[in-house]
Design an enzyme around this catalytic site. Structure first.
Site, PDB file in Angstrom:
ATOM      1  N   ASP A 229       0.832  -1.198   0.000  1.00 50.51           N
ATOM      2  CA  ASP A 229       0.000   0.000   0.000  1.00 50.51           C
ATOM      3  C   ASP A 229       0.869   1.252   0.000  1.00 50.51           C
ATOM      4  O   ASP A 229       1.892   1.316   0.695  1.00 50.51           O
ATOM      5  CB  ASP A 229      -0.896  -0.020   1.240  1.00 50.51           C
ATOM      6  CG  ASP A 229      -1.872   1.132   1.277  1.00 50.51           C
ATOM      7  OD1 ASP A 229      -2.735   1.194   0.381  1.00 50.51           O
ATOM      8  OD2 ASP A 229      -1.782   1.969   2.201  1.00 50.51           O
ATOM      9  N   GLU A 278      14.783 -15.151   0.149  1.00 52.35           N
ATOM     10  CA  GLU A 278      15.141 -16.217   1.081  1.00 52.35           C
ATOM     11  C   GLU A 278      14.117 -17.355   1.054  1.00 52.35           C
ATOM     12  O   GLU A 278      14.411 -18.467   1.494  1.00 52.35           O
ATOM     13  CB  GLU A 278      15.217 -15.676   2.506  1.00 52.35           C
ATOM     14  CG  GLU A 278      16.311 -14.654   2.739  1.00 52.35           C
ATOM     15  CD  GLU A 278      16.182 -14.013   4.120  1.00 52.35           C
ATOM     16  OE1 GLU A 278      15.327 -14.488   4.916  1.00 52.35           O
ATOM     17  OE2 GLU A 278      16.905 -13.041   4.398  1.00 52.35           O
TER      18      GLU A 278
END
Length: 581
Positions: A229, A278
């Site tokens: 956002d 990751e």
């Protein structure tokens, strides 16, 4: 969050080379998000499981089979975090908790697990520009007073004037009024949106540390990505300089503002990208694949809500070491006009190609008037419209615009209820409105409630199947005939059009992949392009048009296409898909 819409000044090209992850049509594997169709769920308005009139996570979970049958690839959930709900959950008090009105963390975990079992991925909203004023950091900053180190995590400043009675600068809130609020001890704090939404200071290292742990929290729970956002708003210009005008809302999106689209945001996203990288994802579940369609790899993704002046500046957010996608608001705000649509399609593809990012296409969301109502009104009115317009014309154009969008290379975003052809509710009584921009009386129009009315599932019932206890915003009496129950299995219904289009998009090899279209000659007011052995023709005029036939008609958004002697008559405001073989 709603944003103003951009004009088109030029921007410098990205210095980054093309992404090594760019996939070509027909590749054996490709990242799932590059051509995904992602369905936005606004949880409070989707399905209510407990009869309190407010949608919830258990309600969403119960409707996952519907979304699977619709044919989407992923579900984006608007905020469901703990929040006082000053701005429908975009004021977050606790980023690691579910608000009780939506359920519990156990409900969130179950929803993610069930979605994956259905072959659906889950994207959650992330709100990093600001918190709630009820966030623990902000409450402590106020309680501890001037000199509190927690105040450095927000933008607290002394005021101007003899007694500090004036705001620190001339910035205005996107929702109208000053972007500053004074606290009892005399200091002012910055809030680009509502006063209940103080902006974080992203120059403070604790803010970055906190959000990296928030990312990992939800990634460990199994989410497949984040919608960021106000992705363009995190970093403010050094010194918080004045803008020098009182007409700032009009300027939003039309140039680089001192509080939006600052270059410093890109360092944040490069750090975030290392976190996502990751988490190596698995290949998609067998339930999500289709015969003849390349297997798509897992991987987590970001999509940015980045309102920028141009698609070229938007492309800076999706360079290979930053975010993966960015919403195409320039496309969303384009009128139903062949020339304008072709211009923004070309410009979008040209901007995304050098950075190796997929284009995104979107027509509606929780911040703008639904496109069935926008296209029912004259062009040039923007994306917040207060009149119903010509409902028949609006629906016809909305269906055509959807088929055009789904034929383009890249990823497409759908907003809940658009598959039912829902219009905006433009006559909500003032006393039921909840949009904070409405009560501010300036800035944005404050009519976002009209696109947030709970969707209808059944022909009858207290809320047309939304829930047993009514709905938090009143639904029109005509919505029973727009419900899922009324349209399911009904030939020619908007719901069945979406289902067929999404099935065909999955079945056509490479339809969503690639980064270009081959434009074909077409009459004025008509768009025609080829992608392999697939052809899309969109007639944006109010009259039927005769054009070349392109083989076998796969799907039409409107009336039947008549063909003879190698020519085809395409009805007014209609998009047609052809297979050349």
């Amino acid at each position: 969050m709603s944003r103003q819409h951009p004009a088109a000044p030029s921007a410098p090209p990205s210095p980054h080379a093309a992404s090594p992850h760019a996939a070509a049509p027909g590749a054996a594997h490709r990242d799932w998000w590059r051509d995904a169709v992602i369905y936005q769920v606004y949880p409070r308005s989707f399905a209510d499981s407990d009869g309190d009139g407010m949608g919830d996570l258990a309600g969403v979970r119960s409707r996952l089979p519907y979304l699977r049958a619709l044919g989407v690839d992923a579900v984006w959930l608007s905020p469901f975090y703990a929040s006082p709900q000053a701005d429908a959950g975009y004021d977050v008090a606790d980023y690691r908790a579910v608000d009780p009105m939506f359920g519990t963390l156990t409900d969130a975990d179950g929803l993610i697990r069930d979605a994956h079992a259905q072959g659906l991925r889950i994207i959650v909203d992330l709100v990093p520009n600001h918190s709630s004023d009820q966030h623990e950091w902000f409450k402590r900053a106020l309680a501890e007073g001037p000199g509190s180190p927690l105040r450095d995590r927000y933008h607290f400043r002394p005021g101007k004037g003899a007694r500090g009675e004036l705001p620190p600068n001339d910035w205005e809130s996107v929702f109208g009024g000053p972007a500053w609020t004074r606290v009892p001890d005399g200091a002012w704090y910055l809030h680009l949106f509502a006063p209940e939404q103080p902006d974080f200071n992203w120059e403070h290292p604790a803010v970055g540390d906190e959000f990296r742990t928030i990312l990992r929290f939800w990634l460990d729970l199994g989410v497949d990505g984040f919608r960021v956002d106000v992705a363009h708003g995190l970093v403010k210009a050094e010194g918080l300089p004045d803008i020098g005008t009182r007409d700032q809302v009009r300027l939003l999106g039309n140039g680089v503002m001192p509080f939006f689209d600052q270059d410093g945001v890109h360092a944040v996203y490069r750090e975030w990208r290392t976190v996502l990288d990751e988490y190596a994802g698995d290949e998609e579940p067998a339930a999500a694949s289709a015969p003849g369609r390349p297997r798509r790899t897992g991987g987590r993704m970001f999509v940015a809500e980045a309102w920028t002046p141009t698609v070229e500046r938007t492309a800076r957010y999706v360079r290979p070491d930053e975010l993966h996608q960015a919403f195409n608001f320039q496309y969303l705000s384009t009128d139903w006009d062949a020339g304008e649509l072709r211009r923004i399609i070309d410009r979008t593809l040209d901007a995304m190609r050098p950075v190796g990012a997929p284009a995104t296409w979107v027509l509606s969301n929780h911040d703008v008037t639904r496109h069935a109502t926008r296209f029912a009104n004259p062009p040039g009115l923007g994306t917040q419209i207060r009149t119903a317009g010509d409902r028949e014309q609006g629906l016809r154009r909305a269906r055509a615009a959807t088929l055009l969008m789904l034929a383009l290379p890249g990823s497409a975003y759908l907003y809940q209820g658009e598959e039912l052809g829902l219009p905006d509710v433009v006559d909500l009584p003032d006393e039921v409105r909840q949009d904070p921009a409405y009560f501010r009386g300036a800035g944005q129009d404050g009519f976002r409630d009209g696109c947030r009315v709970p969707i209808p599932w059944t022909r009858t019932g207290p809320s047309y199947g939304f829930g047993s206890g009514g709905s938090w915003l009143p639904q029109p009496s005509t919505w029973g005939e727009l419900s899922v129950q009324a349209q399911q299995g009904t030939p020619g219904s908007t719901l069945e059009l979406y289902r067929r289009a999404l099935r065909l998009r999955r079945a056509e090899p490479g339809l969503g992949a690639g980064d270009a279209v081959e434009w074909l000659r077409a009459p004025e007011g008509v768009l025609a392009f080829r992608r392999g052995e697939f052809v899309c023709v969109a007639n944006t005029t109010g009259e039927s048009v005769t054009t070349r036939s392109h083989g076998r008609v796969l799907l039409s958004s409107g009336d039947e296409v008549t063909e003879a002697d190698g020519e085809a008559k395409v009805p007014a405001d209609t998009t047609v898909w052809w297979a050349m073989t």
